[in-house]
Enzyme design. Structure first.
Site, short mmCIF file in Angstrom:
data_model
loop_
_atom_site.label_atom_id
_atom_site.label_comp_id
_atom_site.label_asym_id
_atom_site.label_seq_id
_atom_site.Cartn_x
_atom_site.Cartn_y
_atom_site.Cartn_z
N SER A 13 0.84 -1.21 0.00
CA SER A 13 0.00 0.00 0.00
C SER A 13 0.87 1.26 0.00
CB SER A 13 -0.87 0.01 1.26
OG SER A 13 -0.04 0.08 2.40
N TYR A 44 -4.28 0.60 3.49
CA TYR A 44 -5.22 -0.44 3.10
C TYR A 44 -5.96 -1.01 4.33
CZ TYR A 44 -3.41 -1.33 -1.72
OH TYR A 44 -3.07 -1.26 -3.05
N CYS A 75 2.69 -6.96 1.55
CA CYS A 75 1.71 -6.27 2.38
C CYS A 75 0.84 -7.35 3.01
CB CYS A 75 0.88 -5.35 1.50
SG CYS A 75 -0.51 -4.57 2.33
N ASN A 76 0.81 -7.40 4.34
CA ASN A 76 0.00 -8.43 5.00
C ASN A 76 -1.47 -8.26 4.68
OD1 ASN A 76 2.55 -7.94 6.64
ND2 ASN A 76 1.79 -9.83 7.55
N CYS A 185 2.66 -6.34 9.95
CA CYS A 185 2.45 -5.33 8.89
C CYS A 185 3.84 -4.92 8.43
CB CYS A 185 1.69 -4.14 9.46
SG CYS A 185 1.66 -2.70 8.35
N THR A 186 4.04 -4.87 7.12
CA THR A 186 5.40 -4.62 6.61
C THR A 186 5.89 -3.20 6.89
OG1 THR A 186 4.45 -4.17 4.43
CG2 THR A 186 5.30 -6.39 4.83
N HIS A 187 4.99 -2.31 7.28
CA HIS A 187 5.44 -0.96 7.68
C HIS A 187 6.11 -0.97 9.06
CE1 HIS A 187 2.78 0.59 4.50
NE2 HIS A 187 3.38 1.77 4.65
N1 DGL Z 1 2.18 -2.70 4.77
C1 DGL Z 1 0.78 -2.99 4.87
C2 DGL Z 1 0.61 -4.33 5.60
O1 DGL Z 1 1.58 -5.08 5.68
C3 DGL Z 1 0.14 -1.79 5.48
C4 DGL Z 1 -1.30 -1.83 5.60
C5 DGL Z 1 -1.98 -0.52 5.40
O2 DGL Z 1 -1.78 0.11 4.37
O3 DGL Z 1 -2.78 -0.18 6.28
O4 DGL Z 1 -0.43 -4.69 6.08
#
Ligand code: DGL
Length: 272
Positions: A13, A44, A75-76, A185-187
């Site tokens: 995302s 997302y 992205c999870n 979450c990858t962030h």
């Molecule tokens: N990096 C996304 C994940 O791993 C972020 C989700 C988001 O955009 O809220 O879920």
């Protein structure tokens, strides 16, 4: 024999997938990469699954027109909503994020683990199935990380405000006696410096990115998709964003470029 030297596509995302890209580069430095950040639609996390499927589909089509031989859904939340659809709709391999509940559950001594992820990830089949399978005798303290992605995207992962919000989410987990904290979450790996400051020393942070990178290599190998050309001098990456590329540039410069020989880069803003 050069194998298949088409690029590997990665999308998220926003900038979170860079934490996965960094691990991919470590173990496959001679591959070419195309990264897509859907910054126009970030976050997302609380979007309906149908909307995320539609966005993931558009991004996939774009990456395929760029010649991608495989796609990492870094992205999870998008993995939870869209990976089954993508695998059914396209013939190239897709590698998704695994909520790392399995290693955390297998290694916990206190029989209590924490999971921080988005609402969408907690609702997904993968999270529900892995928790049922591996965390039956483990207490799982889970928390939606509302607002954390926004701190990362605005370059404020290391700010006092981010730390304050993290305390709200993490302190109850510490009270729950967790000894593993899963970053779902990858962030969130961008928040590691703050987390490491605030977490008691016996709590292990579990980031699934290295395991996902290894899985990508395995899948590419099994499909005969690895590039066998030797690593020459620098990593070749194209970055695309559906909004402006400034956050992506900032995080690439401050993280990726510090850890890797990333010189050959290209940034573009693209409307899907
Ligand atoms: N990096 C996304 C994940 O791993 C972020 C989700 C988001 O955009 O809220 O879920």
């Amino acid at each position: 024999m050069s194998g298949n030297c088409n690029p590997i596509g990665i999308f998220d995302s926003g900038a979170g997938g860079l934490t996965v890209l960094s691990e991919l580069i470590k173990i496959m430095p001679n591959e070419k990469y195309i990264y897509f950040a859907d910054s126009a639609n970030c976050p997302y996390g609380s979007k309906p699954a149908e909307e995320i499927i539609g966005l993931s589909d558009k991004i996939t089509r774009f990456l395929i027109t760029k010649g991608c031989k495989a796609i990492v859904v870094a992205c999870n939340t998008a993995t939870a909503a869209a990976i089954d659809y993508l695998r059914g709709a396209y013939s190239i391999p897709f590698i998704g994020m695994e909520p790392a509940v399995k290693p955390a559950s297998q290694n916990t001594k206190t029989k209590s683990i924490g999971v921080l992820a988005t609402a969408g990830t907690f609702k997904g089949r993968l999270y529900i199935e892995t928790s049922r399978k591996y965390a039956t005798d483990v207490n799982v303290c889970y928390q939606v990380g509302e607002g954390l992605v926004e701190f990362v995207e605005s370059g404020k992962a290391n700010s006092p405000e981010a730390e304050q919000l993290l305390h709200r989410y993490i302190d109850p987990m510490v009270d729950c006696n967790i000894d593993h904290l899963v970053l779902g979450c990858t962030h969130y790996p961008f928040l590691k410096p703050v987390l490491e400051r605030m977490l008691p020393g016996h709590i292990t942070i579990v980031d699934p990115a290295p395991a996902v990178a290894l899985q990508t290599k395995r899948v590419a190998e099994n499909h005969g998709l690895l590039c066998n050309e030797p690593f020459v001098h620098s990593i070749n990456i194209e970055f695309y964003s559906s909004s402006n590329t400034s956050t992506l540039k900032f995080l690439v410069v401050s993280n990726l470029k510090q850890n890797h020989k990333v010189e050959d880069v290209y940034f573009a803003n693209i409307k899907l």
